[in-house]
Design a protein around this motif. Structure first.
Motif, short mmCIF file in Angstrom:
data_model
loop_
_atom_site.label_atom_id
_atom_site.label_comp_id
_atom_site.label_asym_id
_atom_site.label_seq_id
_atom_site.Cartn_x
_atom_site.Cartn_y
_atom_site.Cartn_z
N GLY A 1 0.82 -1.21 0.00
CA GLY A 1 0.00 0.00 0.00
C GLY A 1 0.85 1.25 0.00
O GLY A 1 0.57 2.21 -0.75
N TYR B 1 2.50 1.55 -3.43
CA TYR B 1 1.51 2.03 -4.41
C TYR B 1 1.34 3.54 -4.30
O TYR B 1 1.31 4.26 -5.30
CB TYR B 1 0.19 1.31 -4.17
CG TYR B 1 -0.89 1.61 -5.19
CD1 TYR B 1 -1.17 0.71 -6.21
CD2 TYR B 1 -1.64 2.78 -5.14
CE1 TYR B 1 -2.16 0.96 -7.15
CE2 TYR B 1 -2.62 3.06 -6.08
CZ TYR B 1 -2.87 2.14 -7.07
OH TYR B 1 -3.85 2.42 -8.00
N GLY C 1 -10.42 3.12 -0.32
CA GLY C 1 -9.32 3.27 -1.27
C GLY C 1 -9.05 4.73 -1.53
O GLY C 1 -8.88 5.16 -2.67
N SER D 1 -6.55 6.75 -0.80
CA SER D 1 -5.19 7.28 -0.90
C SER D 1 -5.00 8.34 0.20
O SER D 1 -5.35 8.10 1.36
CB SER D 1 -4.92 7.84 -2.30
OG SER D 1 -3.58 8.29 -2.41
N ASP E 1 -7.77 3.64 3.71
CA ASP E 1 -6.77 3.19 2.76
C ASP E 1 -5.79 2.27 3.49
O ASP E 1 -5.49 2.51 4.67
CB ASP E 1 -6.02 4.37 2.14
CG ASP E 1 -5.27 3.97 0.88
OD1 ASP E 1 -5.88 4.05 -0.21
OD2 ASP E 1 -4.11 3.54 0.97
N THR F 1 -8.94 -1.68 5.50
CA THR F 1 -9.30 -2.32 4.24
C THR F 1 -10.81 -2.42 4.12
O THR F 1 -11.55 -2.31 5.11
CB THR F 1 -8.67 -3.72 4.12
OG1 THR F 1 -8.98 -4.49 5.29
CG2 THR F 1 -7.15 -3.61 3.98
N CYS G 1 -10.01 0.17 -6.25
CA CYS G 1 -9.29 -0.72 -5.35
C CYS G 1 -9.83 -2.15 -5.37
O CYS G 1 -9.13 -3.08 -4.97
CB CYS G 1 -9.32 -0.18 -3.92
SG CYS G 1 -10.98 0.02 -3.24
N CYS H 1 -8.38 -6.51 -4.43
CA CYS H 1 -8.84 -7.16 -3.20
C CYS H 1 -8.87 -8.68 -3.36
O CYS H 1 -9.05 -9.20 -4.46
CB CYS H 1 -10.25 -6.67 -2.84
SG CYS H 1 -10.32 -4.93 -2.37
N ASP I 1 -13.70 1.40 -11.30
CA ASP I 1 -12.80 0.24 -11.37
C ASP I 1 -12.78 -0.30 -12.79
O ASP I 1 -13.48 0.21 -13.67
CB ASP I 1 -13.24 -0.84 -10.39
CG ASP I 1 -12.05 -1.54 -9.73
OD1 ASP I 1 -11.24 -2.15 -10.47
OD2 ASP I 1 -11.92 -1.48 -8.49
N SER J 1 -4.09 -8.95 -10.17
CA SER J 1 -5.17 -7.98 -10.36
C SER J 1 -6.32 -8.72 -11.01
O SER J 1 -6.12 -9.60 -11.85
CB SER J 1 -4.72 -6.80 -11.21
OG SER J 1 -4.34 -7.22 -12.50
#
Length: 229
Positions: free
Chosen positions: A12, A15, A53, A55, A76, A98, A117, A121, A147, A166
């Motif tokens: 995390g 990222y 998610g 950030s 996040d 999460t 995000c 997951c 997404d 992913s």
């Protein structure tokens, strides 16, 4: 290793460092953000907003500018992102966590944003994530999803960490099986900077939650049929 564990431990933070969001570019980034645009086009007037998610909260700061006085919370997995956002945007409530375990009370929010995000997951957590979003979302509220969006679910190796993946699918399906959720707006487009084709298709989808109208009086029966239970 579970993806949740990896992102909470270090991925995390990695990222976040690969995808910086600075105060100087905030206005431009918000102006170009399709999720903020979609909520604006629908004239949503949320007073209690959660972003999963989030950030460092740059998108929440965009919501704050559009909805003065709104309560804004973000979750996040990156501790670095949360610390940066709490320092940069003191009006936000950002916490590390999460999507499968949201530390908020039932029905607290009238808009829940899930911002790019879900594709990272754990697949075993998808039902739990949808249940958590539904739990914290008030009846009459909206969930906004941003997404990847493909017709056939599949996975690809995650470029930045060995052993992770992913996952691409139509993430609205986590909610639209439930008659309480209806799609108010959906826009499908190519991921910015992508190579094009279905693999790079993304969507912004805004769904309304309406428990009060999801289950009308029934059943609808043919004349002469016996009433069911």
């Amino acid at each position: 290793m579970q993806q949740r564990t990896s992102f909470l431990k270090d991925e995390g933070d990695a990222y976040f460092r690969r995808n910086p969001a600075t105060r100087e570019e905030l206005a431009t980034r918000c102006d170009k953000d399709p999720l903020l645009a979609a909520c604006g086009e629908l004239d949503l007037a949320p007073r209690r907003i959660l972003e999963v998610g989030a950030s460092n909260g740059w998108r929440l700061a965009g919501f704050a500018a559009r909805h003065p006085g709104a309560s804004l919370c973000g979750v996040d997995p990156s501790r670095a992102a949360v610390e940066d956002g709490n320092a940069r945007f003191p009006g936000l409530e950002l916490v590390q966590g999460t999507a499968d375990a949201l530390a908020f009370e039932d029905g607290r929010f009238d808009l829940v944003v899930v911002g790019f995000c879900l594709y990272l997951c754990d697949r075993a957590d998808l039902f739990r994530i949808a249940a958590e979003v539904d739990r914290v979302l008030a009846d009459g509220g909206h969930v906004a999803l941003y997404d990847f969006h493909v017709s056939r679910p599949y996975r690809r190796p995650y470029t930045h960490a060995q052993g992770l993946a992913s996952y691409k699918m139509d993430y609205t399906r986590l909610f639209t099986w439930n008659p309480a959720y209806t799609t108010r707006q959906q826009r499908v487009f190519s991921h910015p900077g992508g190579a094009g084709g279905e693999d790079d298709q993304v969507a912004v989808s805004v769904l309304a939650k309406a428990l009060h109208s999801a289950w009308p009086q029934g059943p609808l029966e043919a004349p002469g049929a016996e009433a069911g239970a």
